[in-house]
Design an enzyme around this catalytic site. Structure first.
Site, short mmCIF file in Angstrom:
data_model
loop_
_atom_site.label_atom_id
_atom_site.label_comp_id
_atom_site.label_asym_id
_atom_site.label_seq_id
_atom_site.Cartn_x
_atom_site.Cartn_y
_atom_site.Cartn_z
N SER A 199 2.29 -9.07 -6.90
CA SER A 199 1.87 -8.20 -5.80
C SER A 199 1.97 -8.96 -4.49
O SER A 199 1.24 -9.94 -4.28
CB SER A 199 0.43 -7.74 -6.01
OG SER A 199 -0.06 -7.20 -4.80
N HIS A 236 5.74 -5.88 -6.73
CA HIS A 236 4.72 -4.83 -6.65
C HIS A 236 4.29 -4.73 -5.19
O HIS A 236 3.80 -5.71 -4.60
CB HIS A 236 3.55 -5.20 -7.56
CG HIS A 236 2.47 -4.17 -7.61
ND1 HIS A 236 2.51 -3.09 -8.45
CD2 HIS A 236 1.30 -4.06 -6.93
CE1 HIS A 236 1.42 -2.36 -8.30
NE2 HIS A 236 0.67 -2.93 -7.38
N MET A 267 -1.33 1.12 1.26
CA MET A 267 -2.70 1.64 1.44
C MET A 267 -2.82 2.33 2.79
O MET A 267 -2.34 1.79 3.80
CB MET A 267 -3.70 0.49 1.39
CG MET A 267 -3.60 -0.39 0.15
SD MET A 267 -4.93 -1.59 0.12
CE MET A 267 -4.42 -2.64 -1.25
N HIS A 271 3.21 0.92 -5.17
CA HIS A 271 1.93 1.44 -5.64
C HIS A 271 1.29 2.18 -4.47
O HIS A 271 0.75 1.56 -3.54
CB HIS A 271 1.08 0.26 -6.13
CG HIS A 271 -0.29 0.63 -6.58
ND1 HIS A 271 -1.28 -0.30 -6.80
CD2 HIS A 271 -0.84 1.84 -6.86
CE1 HIS A 271 -2.38 0.32 -7.19
NE2 HIS A 271 -2.15 1.62 -7.23
N MET A 318 -1.30 3.88 -2.78
CA MET A 318 -2.75 4.14 -2.70
C MET A 318 -2.98 4.96 -1.44
O MET A 318 -3.56 4.50 -0.44
CB MET A 318 -3.52 2.81 -2.68
CG MET A 318 -3.51 2.13 -4.05
SD MET A 318 -4.04 0.41 -3.99
CE MET A 318 -2.47 -0.36 -3.59
N MET A 373 -5.48 0.85 -13.61
CA MET A 373 -6.11 -0.09 -12.67
C MET A 373 -7.21 -0.87 -13.38
O MET A 373 -8.08 -0.28 -14.04
CB MET A 373 -6.72 0.65 -11.47
CG MET A 373 -5.71 1.25 -10.50
SD MET A 373 -4.51 0.07 -9.83
CE MET A 373 -5.60 -1.08 -8.97
N PHE A 412 -8.17 -3.99 -2.64
CA PHE A 412 -8.14 -5.40 -2.23
C PHE A 412 -7.60 -6.29 -3.35
O PHE A 412 -7.83 -6.01 -4.54
CB PHE A 412 -9.55 -5.87 -1.85
CG PHE A 412 -10.13 -5.08 -0.72
CD1 PHE A 412 -9.88 -5.43 0.59
CD2 PHE A 412 -10.90 -3.95 -0.98
CE1 PHE A 412 -10.39 -4.66 1.64
CE2 PHE A 412 -11.42 -3.17 0.06
CZ PHE A 412 -11.17 -3.54 1.37
N GLY A 466 -7.58 -10.13 -5.22
CA GLY A 466 -8.56 -11.17 -5.49
C GLY A 466 -9.86 -10.72 -6.11
O GLY A 466 -10.85 -11.46 -6.10
N GLY A 510 -4.78 -5.78 -11.15
CA GLY A 510 -6.07 -6.18 -10.65
C GLY A 510 -6.71 -7.26 -11.49
O GLY A 510 -7.03 -7.04 -12.66
N GLY A 511 -6.84 -8.45 -10.93
CA GLY A 511 -7.52 -9.54 -11.61
C GLY A 511 -6.74 -10.18 -12.75
O GLY A 511 -7.34 -10.89 -13.56
N GLY A 552 -1.36 -10.75 -8.05
CA GLY A 552 -1.25 -11.09 -6.64
C GLY A 552 -1.75 -12.48 -6.37
O GLY A 552 -0.96 -13.43 -6.22
C1 DX5 Z 1 -5.38 -3.75 -5.47
C2 DX5 Z 1 -3.89 -3.80 -5.58
C3 DX5 Z 1 -3.39 -4.92 -6.39
C4 DX5 Z 1 -3.74 -6.29 -5.87
C5 DX5 Z 1 -3.92 -7.18 -7.06
O1 DX5 Z 1 -5.74 -2.55 -4.89
O2 DX5 Z 1 -3.41 -2.59 -6.18
O3 DX5 Z 1 -1.99 -4.80 -6.61
O4 DX5 Z 1 -2.78 -6.85 -5.03
O5 DX5 Z 1 -4.34 -8.42 -6.62
P1 DX5 Z 1 -4.94 -9.50 -7.65
O6 DX5 Z 1 -3.87 -9.81 -8.64
O7 DX5 Z 1 -5.26 -10.64 -6.75
O8 DX5 Z 1 -6.14 -8.86 -8.28
ZN ZN Z 2 -1.30 -2.54 -6.79
#
Ligand code: DX5
Ligand code: ZN
Length: 246
Positions: free
Chosen positions: A9, A34, A38, A75, A77, A168, A174, A176, A203-204, A224
């Site tokens: 990401s 990715h 947003m 993605h 959002m 998700m 966000f 991290g 995510g995570g 990410g």
């Molecule tokens: C969150 C995003 C993710 C985000 C993941 O809303 O959709 O793609 O960048 O980041 P990490 O891998 O740091 O959780």
């Molecule tokens: Zn994403």
């Protein structure tokens, strides 16, 4: 499960050097990029839109087929996923992944006059994305039950069926955040019903959480902070891939 697809990401990349971040990550072994879009309305954060995607697209070769290396996995959002389909196709998006919640939310229907209606059914939106030459993904937030997807995935009309489901594993908005293992039963259930379906988790994800996600049956792995925060991103990409492919 289908083979691993590692999709860093770019939300966690240096936005002042985004084109270089994209080409470097692909050179380090990533399959897809990715791209988190947003709108400050569907999620409490903003990133960028189609003009930026157009610019960074030129730094990475287009994929030669569906799901190929260099796929731009956008993605979305955003509250009005139908409204931006054409712009993102023109910008070079290959896979347009919208949120189920946005497609069915009638409160999103207050789009400015002259733009396409925001309110649309998921299957109509998938058809529209396909008619615009992109692959279609459908994403579900943590609070959304996976049960809403069965009708959509079992649709006899192939053009209205998604090419990927995104589960998700954090609340979108966000990078991290902490991985939510509570979402993995959704992946397990999807994988049981659809052995060949690309299932993405986002995510995570990191070397610490990848084994759980892979065991559940996820094969498209977004990461990410784990990739862009690493001293050796290529090594992280390799380890994520090995965990999925076994
Ligand atoms: C969150 C995003 C993710 C985000 C993941 O809303 O959709 O793609 O960048 O980041 P990490 O891998 O740091 O959780
Ligand atoms: Zn994403």
């Amino acid at each position: 499960s289908p083979p691993a697809i590692i999709a860093p990401s770019i939300l966690s990349a240096d936005f002042a050097e985004l084109g270089k971040a994209c080409s470097d990550t692909i050179a380090q072994g990533a399959d897809w990029l990715h791209v988190d879009i947003m709108d400050g309305h569907f999620v409490p954060n903003m990133t960028f839109g189609a003009p930026v995607v157009t610019k960074i697209r030129s730094h990475v070769d287009r994929p030669t087929g569906a799901y190929g290396k260099g796929t731009f996995d956008c993605h979305m959002m955003i509250s009005e996923p139908k409204r931006w389909v054409r712009d993102f196709q023109k910008a070079g998006c290959d896979l347009y992944c919208f949120h189920y919640e946005a497609a069915v939310d009638s409160t999103a229907a207050d789009s400015p006059a002259g733009t396409s209606s925001a309110k649309t059914s998921p299957k109509e939106l998938i058809r529209f994305i396909h008619e615009n030459g992109m692959q279609a993904g459908i994403a579900v937030k943590p609070k959304t039950s996976v049960d809403v997807l069965w009708d959509i995935l079992d649709n006899p009309e192939e053009v209205e069926r998604p090419d990927m489901v995104l589960v998700m594993t954090v609340e979108p908005g966000f990078g991290g955040q902490s991985f939510m293992a509570s979402e993995l039963p959704k992946v397990t259930e999807l994988r049981k019903r659809y052995p060949e379906l690309p299932i993405e988790v986002d995510g995570g994800l990191s070397e610490k959480t990848i084994d759980q996600a892979a065991d559940a049956g996820a094969n498209v792995i977004v990461a990410g902070s784990a990739v862009f925060g690493a001293a050796d991103p290529g090594d992280v990409i390799k380890k994520l891939r090995e965990a999925v492919d076994g």
